[in-house]
Write an enzyme that holds these catalytic residues in place. Structure first.
Site, mmCIF file in Angstrom:
data_model
loop_
_atom_site.group_PDB
_atom_site.id
_atom_site.type_symbol
_atom_site.label_atom_id
_atom_site.label_comp_id
_atom_site.label_asym_id
_atom_site.label_seq_id
_atom_site.Cartn_x
_atom_site.Cartn_y
_atom_site.Cartn_z
ATOM 1 N N GLY A 182 1.381 -1.010 0.123
ATOM 2 C CA GLY A 182 -0.019 0.398 -0.044
ATOM 3 C C GLY A 182 0.959 1.016 0.006
ATOM 4 O O GLY A 182 2.126 1.521 0.257
ATOM 5 N N CYS A 190 5.100 -6.473 1.999
ATOM 6 C CA CYS A 190 5.331 -4.735 2.069
ATOM 7 C C CYS A 190 5.181 -3.764 2.413
ATOM 8 O O CYS A 190 4.903 -4.622 4.211
ATOM 9 C CB CYS A 190 5.392 -4.298 0.128
ATOM 10 S SG CYS A 190 6.631 -4.893 -0.932
ATOM 11 N N TYR A 191 3.795 -3.048 3.305
ATOM 12 C CA TYR A 191 2.955 -2.704 4.210
ATOM 13 C C TYR A 191 2.585 -3.760 4.521
ATOM 14 O O TYR A 191 2.353 -3.443 5.911
ATOM 15 C CB TYR A 191 1.710 -1.953 3.414
ATOM 16 C CG TYR A 191 1.299 -0.805 4.372
ATOM 17 C CD1 TYR A 191 1.660 0.328 4.859
ATOM 18 C CD2 TYR A 191 -0.353 -1.788 4.993
ATOM 19 C CE1 TYR A 191 0.774 0.804 5.359
ATOM 20 C CE2 TYR A 191 -0.353 -0.988 6.381
ATOM 21 C CZ TYR A 191 -0.332 -0.234 6.232
ATOM 22 O OH TYR A 191 -1.028 0.620 7.724
ATOM 23 N N HIS A 241 7.765 -7.500 -3.732
ATOM 24 C CA HIS A 241 6.174 -7.961 -4.434
ATOM 25 C C HIS A 241 6.853 -8.768 -5.531
ATOM 26 O O HIS A 241 7.421 -8.911 -7.049
ATOM 27 C CB HIS A 241 6.059 -6.211 -6.107
ATOM 28 C CG HIS A 241 5.170 -5.317 -5.233
ATOM 29 N ND1 HIS A 241 3.975 -4.794 -4.349
ATOM 30 C CD2 HIS A 241 6.354 -4.385 -4.265
ATOM 31 C CE1 HIS A 241 3.540 -4.060 -3.728
ATOM 32 N NE2 HIS A 241 5.103 -3.614 -3.933
ATOM 33 N N GLU A 261 4.735 -10.616 -6.394
ATOM 34 C CA GLU A 261 3.160 -10.510 -8.307
ATOM 35 C C GLU A 261 3.442 -9.728 -9.390
ATOM 36 O O GLU A 261 2.778 -10.313 -10.296
ATOM 37 C CB GLU A 261 2.394 -10.237 -8.060
ATOM 38 C CG GLU A 261 1.384 -8.144 -7.531
ATOM 39 C CD GLU A 261 2.643 -7.741 -6.122
ATOM 40 O OE1 GLU A 261 2.451 -6.694 -5.298
ATOM 41 O OE2 GLU A 261 2.860 -9.074 -5.358
ATOM 42 N N ASP A 319 -17.143 -11.359 -24.255
ATOM 43 C CA ASP A 319 -17.341 -11.183 -22.484
ATOM 44 C C ASP A 319 -19.117 -11.658 -22.638
ATOM 45 O O ASP A 319 -19.148 -12.664 -21.522
ATOM 46 C CB ASP A 319 -17.203 -10.008 -21.575
ATOM 47 C CG ASP A 319 -16.242 -9.860 -21.761
ATOM 48 O OD1 ASP A 319 -14.667 -10.636 -22.529
ATOM 49 O OD2 ASP A 319 -15.614 -8.699 -21.811
ATOM 50 N N LYS A 358 -9.946 -11.989 -18.822
ATOM 51 C CA LYS A 358 -10.137 -11.937 -19.469
ATOM 52 C C LYS A 358 -9.948 -13.823 -20.267
ATOM 53 O O LYS A 358 -10.806 -14.657 -21.060
ATOM 54 C CB LYS A 358 -9.554 -10.981 -20.437
ATOM 55 C CG LYS A 358 -9.927 -11.405 -21.727
ATOM 56 C CD LYS A 358 -11.909 -11.305 -22.807
ATOM 57 C CE LYS A 358 -11.175 -9.709 -22.723
ATOM 58 N NZ LYS A 358 -12.539 -9.260 -23.061
#
Length: 507
Positions: A53, A81-82, A167, A169, A224, A363
């Site tokens: 964050g 992290c945060y 991070h 990710e 979609d 997606k």
């Protein structure tokens, strides 16, 4: 869906939070993002991840959570992290402002290549984005890894609580997925995320939500809404699938959509509302105003056609929900108003009249779901097309002349991509209009005409995107045809902007 045995990701406001959800799903487990205000009402997760964050833990209004409630879940917890800094404080440690800000790549040096770092290189690149760092470590803590400066960047406080000051990710953390995978292996009751299980779950949810009511499903021909319409058809509910031609479609789009739904055995009704939409857009140049007008007219058009319909179904996806930041509790910054998130939709949602079965999917997951429903490959791999249509590819005011030019340029460009086998190699491609006229020469005469922009990007989920280095032959042939065949264009440009900072569409 999957309220039990999933991975709950708590949102502390990082720009990368949605990517954590994405990576966990890629690893084969269902993950769901929760606002802090929802905690501890997050079902029965098998593991919990606290995101990064932008705040400092020392700030007065720094995000916090009920630590006792977190411990009561009895499942593995990973602070990113945060999230790591907060956990260090909760266990009795401290955090301080670092004299060395770390933004970008850093070296990860695990103390041991076991546990969280099983199979991870002795020195691996990770991505940092922080200015605070842990200071005092609680007695119960163990340092699992440090950076190149010897600063602890990974901690373990007990058998269930882990923290990392980077991070995992993002793709810049080269072995981030391996680290996330190792963390998830510490959870004892996570269930694999299988698309067939998801299909049954969504269909059951549709039946429960709709019952005997009539639901209106708007279809555009895109992936979609097509998957949504087939899902509703498969669920056997009382549905009317309506295709609205708002006059902002690509060349021959309406005929193609009608043919595709005929192939799938799903009945659709076509409403030609082009005059209504284009009339409302006359003289409107502001991007947000155009989106708002189009979004509201969509709903008005549906309800004018089926005034007694009790529900509206939409093919909204997870990136749409995140990017529009329509949830008042969201920590994300608002980027643009999505056409499925205008005021009228929010009012209908409050009345329980909106059905969005795909709103937690990305997606590629929707495509996999569509394949499990038997939808043909060429339909599922159509490039994304925005709800506002060509309006977002025509900056400034919209005219019939501009729309005709965009359609012709786009058809040539897409045709060339297919001809050279590049259509499915890119996530999305299109031609738009740059609303600036420039001087050119055609034949022996001076011309003063518009420019067209060609754009082709690669992406995993539309949250980020990179431009595609198309073969020069494709660009040359496309440019040549456009300049020779499309009246009103004397200049062809290729967009080499990434997202961020640019968006995929122009508006």
């Amino acid at each position: 869906m999957h309220d039990t045995n999933h991975v709950a990701v708590l949102d502390f406001g990082s720009q990368y939070t949605q990517l954590i959800v994405r990576r966990v799903r890629e690893l084969g487990y269902f993950a769901k993002l929760y606002a802090l205000e929802d905690f501890p009402d997050i079902g029965k997760p098998g593991a919990i991840i606290l995101s990064g964050g932008p705040k400092s833990t020392s700030e007065v209004d720094a995000p916090d959570l009920d630590f006792e409630a977190l411990k009561a879940f009895g499942v593995p917890v990973l602070g990113v992290c945060y999230g790591m800094q907060l956990l260090n404080i909760k266990f009795g440690g401290t955090v301080k402002a670092s004299n060395r800000r770390e933004y970008g790549p850093a070296a990860l040096k695990p103390d041991s290549c076991t546990g969280l770092y099983e199979g991870v290189s002795p020195e691996s690149q990770v991505w940092m984005s922080h200015s605070d760092t842990v200071e005092k470590l609680p007695e119960c803590s163990v340092v699992l890894a440090s950076n190149q400066h010897g600063t602890p960047v990974s901690l373990k406080w007990d058998d269930r609580f882990y923290g990392i000051q980077f991070h995992p990710e993002v793709t810049h953390s080269h072995e981030g997925n391996r680290i996330l995978h190792n963390f998830l292996l510490t959870a004892s009751n996570l269930e694999p995320f299988r698309i067939d299980d998801l299909k049954r779950e969504i269909i059951d949810g549709i039946r429960a939500a709709v019952g005997t009511k009539q639901v209106v499903c708007g279809v555009s021909g895109g992936v979609d809404s097509t998957v949504l319409a087939v899902l509703l058809h498969e669920a056997g509910v009382n549905v009317r699938a309506i295709y609205v031609d708002h006059g902002l479609m690509r060349k021959n789009e309406t005929e193609e959509v009608q043919n595709n739904f005929h192939r799938m055995g799903v009945k659709i009704e076509t409403i030609d509302a082009s005059e209504r939409f284009l009339g409302a857009l006359v003289g409107v140049a502001d991007p947000e105003a155009k989106r708002k007008i189009i979004g509201e007219l969509f709903i008005d058009t549906f309800w004018d056609a089926v005034g007694d319909a009790e529900m509206l179904a939409q093919g909204t996806l997870y990136p749409d929900v995140i990017e529009s930041a329509s949830n008042a509790k969201s920590k994300a910054s608002k980027i643009k108003t999505h056409h499925n998130r205008v005021d009228r939709i929010l009012e209908l949602q409050a009345q329980g009249k909106v059905l969005e079965p795909l709103a937690e999917l990305f997606k590629d997951e929707v495509r996999a779901l569509g394949a499990s429903l038997g939808i043909a490959h060429d339909i599922l791999w159509r490039h994304p097309f925005p709800g506002p249509g060509l309006a977002v590819r025509c900056p400034g005011d919209i005219t019939e002349e501009k729309l005709h030019i965009i359609r012709e340029c786009d058809a040539i460009f897409i045709g060339k991509l297919k001809e050279h086998g590049w259509y499915e190699k890119v996530w999305q491609a299109y031609a738009g209009l740059i609303p600036v006229k420039t001087v050119g020469v055609k034949g022996d005469e001076r011309s003063y005409e518009w420019s067209t922009n060609l754009r082709a990007v690669i992406s995993d989920d539309a949250m980020t995107a990179d431009w595609v280095e198309l073969p020069s032959q494709i660009l040359r042939e496309t440019s040549n045809r456009i300049l020779n065949e499309v009246k009103g264009i004397n200049r062809v440009l290729y967009d080499i902007s990434t997202k961020p900072p640019a968006s995929i569409e122009w508006e």
